[in-house]
Scaffold this active site. Structure first.
Site, PDB file in Angstrom:
ATOM      1  N   SER A 119      42.168  22.131  44.930  1.00 45.76           N
ATOM      2  CA  SER A 119      40.882  22.761  44.624  1.00 45.76           C
ATOM      3  C   SER A 119      39.763  21.729  44.570  1.00 45.76           C
ATOM      4  O   SER A 119      38.593  22.089  44.527  1.00 45.76           O
ATOM      5  CB  SER A 119      40.963  23.492  43.288  1.00 45.76           C
ATOM      6  OG  SER A 119      41.398  22.615  42.286  1.00 45.76           O
ATOM      7  N   HIS A 140      41.948  25.773  51.075  1.00 44.11           N
ATOM      8  CA  HIS A 140      41.728  26.175  49.683  1.00 44.11           C
ATOM      9  C   HIS A 140      41.733  27.704  49.613  1.00 44.11           C
ATOM     10  O   HIS A 140      40.778  28.358  50.030  1.00 44.11           O
ATOM     11  CB  HIS A 140      40.393  25.586  49.202  1.00 44.11           C
ATOM     12  CG  HIS A 140      40.095  25.843  47.780  1.00 44.11           C
ATOM     13  ND1 HIS A 140      38.822  25.916  47.272  1.00 44.11           N
ATOM     14  CD2 HIS A 140      40.913  26.046  46.708  1.00 44.11           C
ATOM     15  CE1 HIS A 140      38.865  26.155  45.983  1.00 44.11           C
ATOM     16  NE2 HIS A 140      40.127  26.254  45.616  1.00 44.11           N
ATOM     17  N   GLU A 152      38.799  28.644  52.337  1.00 39.92           N
ATOM     18  CA  GLU A 152      37.869  27.519  52.501  1.00 39.92           C
ATOM     19  C   GLU A 152      38.648  26.383  53.162  1.00 39.92           C
ATOM     20  O   GLU A 152      39.610  25.877  52.583  1.00 39.92           O
ATOM     21  CB  GLU A 152      37.364  27.106  51.117  1.00 39.92           C
ATOM     22  CG  GLU A 152      36.310  26.050  51.124  1.00 39.92           C
ATOM     23  CD  GLU A 152      35.712  25.821  49.714  1.00 39.92           C
ATOM     24  OE1 GLU A 152      36.451  25.881  48.719  1.00 39.92           O
ATOM     25  OE2 GLU A 152      34.499  25.568  49.643  1.00 39.92           O
ATOM     26  N   ASN A 190      33.820  25.729  44.564  1.00 43.45           N
ATOM     27  CA  ASN A 190      33.914  25.210  43.198  1.00 43.45           C
ATOM     28  C   ASN A 190      32.685  24.411  42.782  1.00 43.45           C
ATOM     29  O   ASN A 190      32.368  24.335  41.591  1.00 43.45           O
ATOM     30  CB  ASN A 190      35.183  24.371  43.021  1.00 43.45           C
ATOM     31  CG  ASN A 190      36.396  25.254  42.770  1.00 43.45           C
ATOM     32  OD1 ASN A 190      36.250  26.379  42.294  1.00 43.45           O
ATOM     33  ND2 ASN A 190      37.577  24.764  43.089  1.00 43.45           N
TER      34      ASN A 190
HETATM   35  N1  3HC Z   1      48.227  43.002  47.775  1.00 50.46           N
HETATM   36  C1  3HC Z   1      47.200  43.503  48.488  1.00 50.46           C
HETATM   37  N2  3HC Z   1      46.130  44.100  47.935  1.00 50.46           N
HETATM   38  C2  3HC Z   1      46.119  44.223  46.614  1.00 50.46           C
HETATM   39  C3  3HC Z   1      47.159  43.734  45.797  1.00 50.46           C
HETATM   40  C4  3HC Z   1      48.236  43.098  46.440  1.00 50.46           C
HETATM   41  N3  3HC Z   1      49.245  42.599  45.757  1.00 50.46           N
HETATM   42  N4  3HC Z   1      46.848  43.960  44.500  1.00 50.46           N
HETATM   43  C5  3HC Z   1      45.655  44.572  44.503  1.00 50.46           C
HETATM   44  N5  3HC Z   1      45.222  44.739  45.778  1.00 50.46           N
HETATM   45  C6  3HC Z   1      43.951  45.315  46.216  1.00 50.46           C
HETATM   46  C7  3HC Z   1      43.779  46.738  45.730  1.00 50.46           C
HETATM   47  O1  3HC Z   1      44.359  47.659  46.610  1.00 50.46           O
HETATM   48  C8  3HC Z   1      42.277  46.859  45.706  1.00 50.46           C
HETATM   49  O2  3HC Z   1      41.824  46.995  47.041  1.00 50.46           O
HETATM   50  P1  3HC Z   1      40.737  48.103  47.459  1.00 50.46           P
HETATM   51  O3  3HC Z   1      39.459  47.582  46.861  1.00 50.46           O
HETATM   52  O4  3HC Z   1      40.770  48.081  48.944  1.00 50.46           O
HETATM   53  O5  3HC Z   1      41.209  49.358  46.832  1.00 50.46           O
HETATM   54  C9  3HC Z   1      41.826  45.471  45.244  1.00 50.46           C
HETATM   55  O6  3HC Z   1      42.890  44.571  45.612  1.00 50.46           O
HETATM   56  C10 3HC Z   1      41.614  45.377  43.721  1.00 50.46           C
HETATM   57  O7  3HC Z   1      42.849  45.692  43.103  1.00 50.46           O
HETATM   58  P2  3HC Z   1      43.048  46.340  41.660  1.00 50.46           P
HETATM   59  O8  3HC Z   1      42.230  47.599  41.594  1.00 50.46           O
HETATM   60  O9  3HC Z   1      44.464  46.452  41.360  1.00 50.46           O
HETATM   61  O10 3HC Z   1      42.529  45.244  40.692  1.00 50.46           O
HETATM   62  P3  3HC Z   1      41.154  45.064  39.990  1.00 50.46           P
HETATM   63  O11 3HC Z   1      40.112  45.961  40.511  1.00 50.46           O
HETATM   64  O12 3HC Z   1      41.468  45.057  38.527  1.00 50.46           O
HETATM   65  O13 3HC Z   1      40.778  43.561  40.465  1.00 50.46           O
HETATM   66  C11 3HC Z   1      40.943  41.248  40.757  1.00 50.46           C
HETATM   67  C12 3HC Z   1      41.581  42.489  40.143  1.00 50.46           C
HETATM   68  C13 3HC Z   1      41.075  41.303  42.287  1.00 50.46           C
HETATM   69  C14 3HC Z   1      41.674  40.024  40.230  1.00 50.46           C
HETATM   70  C15 3HC Z   1      39.405  41.248  40.398  1.00 50.46           C
HETATM   71  O14 3HC Z   1      39.258  41.323  38.999  1.00 50.46           O
HETATM   72  C16 3HC Z   1      38.700  40.032  40.897  1.00 50.46           C
HETATM   73  O15 3HC Z   1      38.319  39.933  42.058  1.00 50.46           O
HETATM   74  N6  3HC Z   1      38.491  39.030  39.988  1.00 50.46           N
HETATM   75  C17 3HC Z   1      37.862  37.776  40.336  1.00 50.46           C
HETATM   76  C18 3HC Z   1      38.891  36.866  40.959  1.00 50.46           C
HETATM   77  C19 3HC Z   1      38.290  35.572  41.423  1.00 50.46           C
HETATM   78  O16 3HC Z   1      37.112  35.295  41.307  1.00 50.46           O
HETATM   79  N7  3HC Z   1      39.158  34.721  41.993  1.00 50.46           N
HETATM   80  C20 3HC Z   1      38.784  33.408  42.443  1.00 50.46           C
HETATM   81  C21 3HC Z   1      39.032  32.424  41.342  1.00 50.46           C
HETATM   82  S1  3HC Z   1      38.474  30.800  41.775  1.00 50.46           S
HETATM   83  C22 3HC Z   1      39.781  30.127  42.567  1.00 50.46           C
HETATM   84  O17 3HC Z   1      40.838  30.701  42.752  1.00 50.46           O
HETATM   85  C23 3HC Z   1      39.547  28.735  43.061  1.00 50.46           C
HETATM   86  C24 3HC Z   1      40.200  27.692  42.213  1.00 50.46           C
HETATM   87  O18 3HC Z   1      40.124  26.452  42.899  1.00 50.46           O
HETATM   88  C25 3HC Z   1      39.611  27.552  40.822  1.00 50.46           C
END
Ligand code: 3HC
Length: 288
Positions: A119, A140, A152, A190
């Site tokens: 990251s 990433h 990324e 990031n």
């Molecule tokens: N496989 C495929 N698709 C899936 C899935 C899976 N296992 N699980 C869920 N999905 C899909 C769902 O079908 C839904 O899709 P749709 O919009 O087409 O219907 C979508 O993903 C959202 O699913 P859920 O309704 O089950 O879940 P939520 O609405 O509660 O969302 C979340 C959960 C996706 C985690 C959301 O809260 C989110 O986007 N949070 C922010 C996450 C984020 O910012 N991540 C990046 C972090 S930074 C990082 O990683 C970098 C590092 O270096 C720090």
């Protein structure tokens, strides 16, 4: 080069998620970790995510089984001898990553791309321990990898245009949108995200607003799926602190300095969802 076999090192949250998306695209996928226990946990995590995908209508029951069968779990990195691309996703510790790259360099075919899911560590410091720095690149992914649409790609000053091109095609095949970043601390996402998250910690730490109001402000006011403190709990406070420290090391800019509360919470073992406590409390760590 046609990529048909992928080797992933590390069956943690990111490694298992990357393995899942590769297998879902029909790629032959190997995933390696140091022991049977982390591999078992990785397998359970992948199975859980595939079942969630089935419940949400993204996969059929047959496809879930098929994807699970596509993934080969191993403790033996020598099995990566046929891989077209190896993706390292071990913890963010430079000596650990460089030792993995030295092993991969000696095992993977000369044509193979060696990618790191770091990251924020410098890609060139990882590339330089190999005999093929031009084939080393950063990939990433974002958590959760099966859901987040971005990849990324990070090119070091030694990465060749061919490696960048092939990695971009590979990422697109995984269904990701690609952005290309230079090998500078934080890359693109990031570098923007972490100062935003740490500003939220400072607001909270100063007593300016409650955790709920900070998070609701960004969720409902700006359309973010999670508020910044919730997102920190989701990413893991230790991971966020690590990125923060890397940014501060790289730029020596006070905006990137980790807030004292973040450091103290990590010292206390309040790492977010994975430990059951962060800015919020969780009854038990959810299965990723
Ligand atoms: N496989 C495929 N698709 C899936 C899935 C899976 N296992 N699980 C869920 N999905 C899909 C769902 O079908 C839904 O899709 P749709 O919009 O087409 O219907 C979508 O993903 C959202 O699913 P859920 O309704 O089950 O879940 P939520 O609405 O509660 O969302 C979340 C959960 C996706 C985690 C959301 O809260 C989110 O986007 N949070 C922010 C996450 C984020 O910012 N991540 C990046 C972090 S930074 C990082 O990683 C970098 C590092 O270096 C720090």
């Amino acid at each position: 080069m046609e990529i048909s076999t992928v080797g992933i090192v590390g069956a943690g949250l990111m490694g298992s998620g990357i393995a899942e998306i590769c297998a879902r695209q029909g790629l032959r996928t190997l995933i390696a970790d140091s022991g049977d226990e982390p591999l078992k946990t990785g397998r359970q995590r992948i199975a859980g995510s595939l079942h969630r995908a089935r419940e949400r209508g993204k996969l059929s029951a047959g496809e879930v089984e098929q994807v699970l069968e596509e993934i080969h779990f191993t403790t033996d990195l020598d099995e990566f001898a046929e891989c077209d691309i190896c993706i390292e996703a071990v913890p963010e510790h430079l000596p650990l990553k460089t030792s993995v790259f030295q092993r991969l360099d000696s095992i993977a075919p000369e044509r193979a791309i060696l990618a790191t899911n770091t990251s924020s560590l410098p890609i060139i410091e990882i590339a330089r321990v190999t005999s093929r720095p031009e084939r080393v690149i950063g990939t990433h992914f974002f958590n959760p990898p099966p859901v987040m649409r971005l990849l990324e790609v990070v090119r070091s000053i030694a990465t060749s245009p061919e490696t960048l091109h092939e990695t971009r095609e590979f990422g697109e095949r995984l269904g990701k949108r690609i952005i290309v970043a230079q090998d500078r601390g934080g890359f693109i996402v990031n570098l923007l995200l972490i100062p935003f998250l740490t500003h939220a910690v400072r607001l909270y730490e100063s007593g300016f607003a409650t955790r709920e109001d900070i998070d609701e402000g960004m969720r409902l006011g700006c359309g973010h799926p999670m508020g910044p403190l919730e997102l920190l709990d989701y990413i893991g406070l230790d991971t966020a602190l690590f990125v923060c420290d890397s940014l501060y090391d790289e730029y020596a800019n006070a905006d990137y300095a980790p807030p004292p509360l973040l450091r103290r919470m990590v010292a206390a073992g309040y790492l977010g969802r994975k430990s059951g406590r962060g800015f919020y409390e969780y009854e038990r760590p959810p299965a990723a």
